[in-house]
Structures are given as structure tokens and as C-alpha cells.
Design a protein around this motif. Structure first.
Motif, PDB file in Angstrom:
ATOM      1  N   ASN A   1      86.537  70.356  98.997  1.00  0.00           N
ATOM      2  CA  ASN A   1      85.271  69.629  99.070  1.00  0.00           C
ATOM      3  C   ASN A   1      84.893  69.138  97.677  1.00  0.00           C
ATOM      4  O   ASN A   1      85.119  69.842  96.685  1.00  0.00           O
ATOM      5  N   THR A   2      84.344  67.957  97.609  1.00  0.00           N
ATOM      6  CA  THR A   2      83.877  67.394  96.336  1.00  0.00           C
ATOM      7  C   THR A   2      82.798  66.369  96.628  1.00  0.00           C
ATOM      8  O   THR A   2      82.747  65.789  97.723  1.00  0.00           O
ATOM      9  N   SER A   3      81.933  66.140  95.671  1.00  0.00           N
ATOM     10  CA  SER A   3      80.917  65.086  95.825  1.00  0.00           C
ATOM     11  C   SER A   3      81.513  63.752  95.376  1.00  0.00           C
ATOM     12  O   SER A   3      82.280  63.687  94.414  1.00  0.00           O
TER      13      SER A   3
ATOM     14  N   THR B   1      80.367  60.040  94.133  1.00  0.00           N
ATOM     15  CA  THR B   1      79.251  59.224  93.633  1.00  0.00           C
ATOM     16  C   THR B   1      79.742  57.797  93.404  1.00  0.00           C
ATOM     17  O   THR B   1      80.764  57.596  92.730  1.00  0.00           O
TER      18      THR B   1
ATOM     19  N   HIS C   1      81.336  72.072  89.344  1.00  0.00           N
ATOM     20  CA  HIS C   1      81.002  71.313  90.547  1.00  0.00           C
ATOM     21  C   HIS C   1      81.906  70.083  90.584  1.00  0.00           C
ATOM     22  O   HIS C   1      81.726  69.160  89.776  1.00  0.00           O
TER      23      HIS C   1
ATOM     24  N   GLU D   1      83.512  66.539  91.213  1.00  0.00           N
ATOM     25  CA  GLU D   1      82.860  65.250  91.457  1.00  0.00           C
ATOM     26  C   GLU D   1      83.829  64.117  91.155  1.00  0.00           C
ATOM     27  O   GLU D   1      84.584  64.156  90.188  1.00  0.00           O
TER      28      GLU D   1
END
Length: 563
Positions: free
Chosen positions: A428-430, A432, A476, A478
Motif C-alpha cells: 500500500n502507498t499513497s 499524490t 510513509h 508515497e
């Protein structure tokens, strides 16, 4: 001993006299001693005396010498002065006569010079201006040079060139001296609007040369309120084949009727030279553009031919490898099955064999099974490399299409992310996205460029997954994707905060078959293929920036339109 002349006594001799010659002036003391045959020395006797200077070296003698020399010089000067005065009177008369002649000639020359001065000055200015503009090959340089050189007219304080832009079919300010060109570039005119602004209420003093001194109806242009009103303005229309190509605008801000007759004459005489320079540089510009297009087409053909040859070679090699590789994969899988069957048969005959014999046969069977399993794994790895080579050898991806870049980037970034999620549900990763709204359509080959996006985002996800496994506190994952329009180019940036790329291998990542992934997880052809797609097919650039252990950012730059 002669004291004052000698430092030591003379040797003992039988002589009773001593001779001295050329003694310099001064005071001396003569000392004498005697000794008898028995060695007894008599008492010393001394005699002081003085040597005087000769009369011709005395001060009175030198004073006499000086008086005689002064008298002689005075006589010579008096005689020479009389001669010079006589010659001076003769020369003065000659000069007076000649001066009268020269004055008369000077007056005549000044009269003629006054008539020729303005013409000579005008011709010199035209010559210098023509030389300067004829040295320019590029059209933009010509305009700027012209704006600067036209200021040989002292009354010109500001100058601008309003030039027809073929692409937009409008007149735009392309050069300026005295005004801020960046501010002027906000304004554009149709031909009718330009004529309305610059020729209305202007007097045509010569053909295509207009003079304006009344600016009561002159209005400010939106965004250019800081531009001062001129007091006097000359407008020169540049026509090529009876078509208006430019307006050259010369202004004086502080003085009414600033331009004199000689200034107008200069512009009239320079007009044809300016138009000739316009035509010449336009032709050169078109020729250079054509040559550049031909060169690019030639380079593209050569590159395409090279890629086609290389692709054919790679495809041939890949196909040749494919057949024996299929045998290796098939027989390794079959051998693994046979090894399993052998172990099953051995298990059923376990009671018929001794314990040691059974253990040896079982160990050999397990080794055979392990070996063929390794052969199968590496065969599949080789098969993926061959497939990558076949994909890399493709020489034609299709035709250029007008594609909305932001939409394509968003679609394939999400596709790559969900593809990674399909392989590993725990990943899982964000994501943007910072997409520039001014980025619109571009000429691209969508199948190829989308493959580049997929490759790079897949690599980012892999780097993030590797860093996630390290369980770093506060990390985190990203991926940041951005687009930006830079003049006539589009920039796409894909950045992740994963493991980064070590500086030692950063220059190798676009090389075919180079990979940092473990065996079986990468072919080393993805970035190589992506580099060729961006640089060769789309005539752009693919660059990478990275900090080891911190981030990796790929920068794709492609032209908005393909020539």
C-alpha cells in the motif's frame, strides 16, 4: 719619511738625499734619521713645509674664465638675435600674406563643407546601420540590432518593432529599445487595429513613412498603463510583396516636433535597406527551418534504420534462443515430474531395499528434483528476458495522436498501482498527483508513452515495497506524480521516497539488461526501452535524480508538438 705622502719609513741606504715629484697641494713634514757604522741612530730631525696650488687653478683664475666665457656668449647671442629679428620681420610679412590667402580659402571650404556635412553624416549613419543589420542572420537579432542602430537619430528615445506573426496571424511586439519588451508582448493587433492605432491622424510624409505629433485621441492599452504617451512619433511600414510585414515605431517622449528634416531624410534613404534585410533574414530563417527539419528527418530515418536493424538482430537472436529454451523448460518440468514419480516408486519399494541403499537412492532423487527445479526457474527467467528482447526490438509503435497528457498519466499511474496491489495485497502507498491544468494535448504515441509511465511507476512501487520491508519507524510510502508545461514542452515527474539509486550505478540504469532486482524479478529492459521511447520516438529527454535511501525522481520531457 714624508708625512702626509708616505705611511712608512724608507729603507736604510747610504744616500743622503730623497727626491719627490708631483706632490699635490697640502701640508707636509719631512722626517730624517741617521745611523753610523756601529748601529747607533742619531736624533730625528723634521722639516714642515706647504705645497701651494698653481695659479691657473685658483678661484681668481676660474672667475676670469667665467667672465671671458659670458662675454663671448653675450656677443654671439646679440649677433644671432639681430639676424633672427631680421628673419622674423620677413617671415611675418610672408605669414600675413599667406594667412590672408588661407582665410579666404577657409571661408570658401567652410561654405562648401557646411553644405556637405549633413549629407555626409546621413550617408555615414545609413552605412553603419546597413552594415550592422546586414551582419545579422537571425530575424530576432536583426530586429533588436535595428532597434539599437536606429537610435543614431538623436531624437529617437524609444523604438519598437511590431511584426506579423504567421502562426497566430496577428501583429506582435518582437523587439524594443527603451520599453520593457516582456510588458509589450502582452499586446497583439490585427492589421486593421495596428493601422488604426499608428496611422490614424498621422501624416504620410514619404511613401510608407508617417509622422504624428497629435496624441489627443491616443488611448492606453490594457495592461500597459505605465507606458508614457509620446510627443512625436515616426512609423515606418515594412512591406514585402505589397503585404505589411511590420511597423517600425520611433518615438520621442519629451519634445514636440522632435524630428528634423534630416531625420526624415535618413529614414527615407534607409527604408529600402531595412526592407531588404527583412526579406533576406526571412528567407534565411525559412531556409534554416527547412534545413533543420530535413536534418531531423534524416536523423530520425537513420535512427529508425539503426533501430530496425538492431531490432531485427535482437528478434532473430531471441527467436533462435526461444526454441532450445522451450526444450529446456519443457524437459526440466517433465524431469521434475519424473523425479517425483521416482520418489513415489521408491517409497513403495522401501521394504525391498536395505536402509542405507534406500537413503542413498532417496538423496539422489531429491538432488535430481532440486536440480531440475533450479533449471526450470532459470529457464523461466531466460524466457522473460527473451520476451523483453522481443518487445525491445519492436520498431514501430503506431502513429502520433493528440492525447490529453494529464488524463493518460492519471490512468496509467493508477493502473500500475493496482497491478502491484494485485500481485501483493499487503502492499500500500499513497499516490499524490499535481497536474498542471495548462497541460493539454500533445502529439505522442500513446501505447509507447503509457508503457514508460507503467515501467517507472512499477519501479517506484518496487522500491517502496523494499523499504517497507525494512520496518523503518515513521516511514510513509508515497508516489508523487506531477505535470508541468514549460514553453512548448511538457514535463512529467514521477517521484517516490523509496530506497533510491546509489550514485555508483545511476549512469547504468538505462543500459539494456542492467537491473538491481533479484534474479527472476526483473529483466533489465524496462528502463532501457523507456529511454528509447522518450528520446528516440518522442524526441525528448528522460533523466533521473536520486538520493540513496531517500528518494528517486524520473523526469520525462517531451515536445508538445512533433515536427
Amino acid at each position: 719619511l714624508l708625512e702626509g705622502f708616505e705611511d712608512t719609513w724608507s729603507d736604510w741606504t747610504a744616500q743622503t738625499q730623497k727626491e719627490y715629484t708631483n706632490l699635490p697641494k697640502g701640508k707636509y713634514i719631512f722626517h730624517v734619521r741617521a745611523r753610523n757604522i756601529y748601529g747607533i741612530t742619531a736624533q730625528e730631525a723634521s722639516f714642515p713645509f706647504t705645497i701651494l696650488s698653481p695659479w691657473y687653478t685658483t678661484a681668481w683664475a676660474f672667475a676670469l674664465y667665467f667672465i671671458l666665457a659670458a662675454a663671448l656668449i653675450s656677443m654671439i647671442v646679440i649677433i644671432r638675435n639681430r639676424q633672427l629679428l631680421k628673419e622674423k620681420r620677413i617671415l611675418e610679412q610672408r605669414i600675413a600674406d599667406r594667412t590672408a590667402e588661407v582665410v579666404q580659402q577657409k571661408e570658401e571650404i567652410e561654405k562648401q563643407s557646411g553644405e556637405l556635412a549633413s549629407k555626409n553624416d546621413e550617408l555615414e549613419k545609413i552605412n553603419n546601420t546597413v552594415k550592422a543589420i546586414n551582419q545579422e542572420i537571425k530575424f530576432e537579432n536583426l530586429l533588436q540590432s535595428l532597434m539599437e542602430k536606429i537610435r543614431v537619430i538623436k531624437s529617437v528615445e524609444k523604438s519598437t518593432a511590431l511584426v506579423f506573426d504567421k502562426r497566430d496571424n496577428l501583429f506582435k511586439f518582437k523587439a524594443s529599445f527603451g520599453w520593457d519588451l516582456e510588458q509589450l508582448s502582452k499586446v497583439q493587433f490585427t492589421l486593421e487595429e495596428a493601422e488604426q492605432r499608428y496611422l490614424t491622424e498621422s501624416q504620410e510624409i514619404f511613401e510608407d513613412i508617417f509622422l504624428r505629433t497629435n496624441f489627443g485621441s491616443w488611448h492606453f492599452l490594457p495592461g500597459l498603463e505605465s507606458i508614457m504617451l509620446p510627443k512625436t512619433m515616426i512609423v515606418l511600414i515594412v512591406r514585402v510583396e505589397n503585404k505589411v510585414e511590420a511597423f517600425l515605431i520611433l518615438q520621442n517622449i519629451v519634445k514636440d516636433n522632435a524630428f528634423e528634416a534630416k531625420d526624415l531624410s535618413f529614414i527615407k534613404n534607409a527604408k529600402e535597406h531595412i526592407i531588404s534585410a527583412f526579406i533576406r533574414t526571412r528567407i534565411m530563417e525559412d531556409l534554416q527551418s527547412t534545413l533543420q527539419n530535413l536534418k531531423e528527418a534524416q536523423d530520425q530515418l537513420v535512427q529508425s534504420e539503426k533501430l530496425a536493424s538492431l531490432g531485427a538482430l535482437i528478434a532473430g537472436i531471441a527467436h533462435e534462443i526461444q526454441n532450445p529454451l522451450n526444450f529446456v523448460n519443457n524437459f526440466s518440468a517433465l524431469s521434475a515430474d519424473l523425479a517425483s514419480e521416482l520418489l513415489e516408486t521408491l517409497e513403495s519399494a522401501k521394504d525391498l531395499l536395505s536402509k542405507d541403499t534406500y537413503a542413498d537412492i532417496e538423496e539422489l532423487a531429491e538432488m535430481i528434483k532440486g536440480n531440475v527445479t533450479k533449471i526450470s526457474e532459470h529457464g523461466k527467467r531466460a524466457e522473460s528476458i527473451v520476451k523483453g528482447m522481443l518487445q525491445h526490438s519492436r520498431t514501430k509503435a503506431g502513429e502520433y495522436e493528440q492525447v490529453v497528457i494529464n488524463n493518460m498519466v492519471s490512468e496509467y499511474v493508477n493502473l500500475a498501482y493496482h497491478g502491484m496491489r494485485a500481485k501483493d495485497k499487503d502492499f500500500n502507498t499513497s499516490i499524490t498527483t499535481n497536474l498542471d491544468p495548462s497541460v493539454d494535448k500533445a502529439d505522442i504515441m500513446p501505447q509507447d508513452l503509457s508503457r514508460v509511465i507503467l515501467n517507472i511507476v512499477n519501479n517506484s512501487c518496487y522500491a517502496l515495497d523494499e523499504k517497507i520491508k525494512k520496518n523503518l519507524p515513521g516511514f510513509h510510502p508515497e508516489v508523487v506524480v506531477s505535470t508541468k508545461k514549460i514553453k512548448d514542452k511538457i514535463e512529467i515527474r514521477i517521484r517516490d521516497n523509496g530506497t533510491g539509486i546509489p550514485a555508483s550505478i545511476r549512469e547504468k540504469i538505462f543500459n539494456p539488461f542492467f537491473t538491481t532486482k533479484p534474479t527472476g524479478q526483473g529483466t533489465g529492459l524496462g528502463l532501457s526501452l523507456s529511454y528509447d521511447i522518450v528520446t528516440q520516438i518522442h524526441k525528448g529527454k528522460l533523466e533521473v535524480e536520486s538520493g540513496e535511501g531517500e528518494f528517486t525522481e524520473f523526469i520525462i520531457t517531451i515536445p508538445e508538438k512533433q515536427s
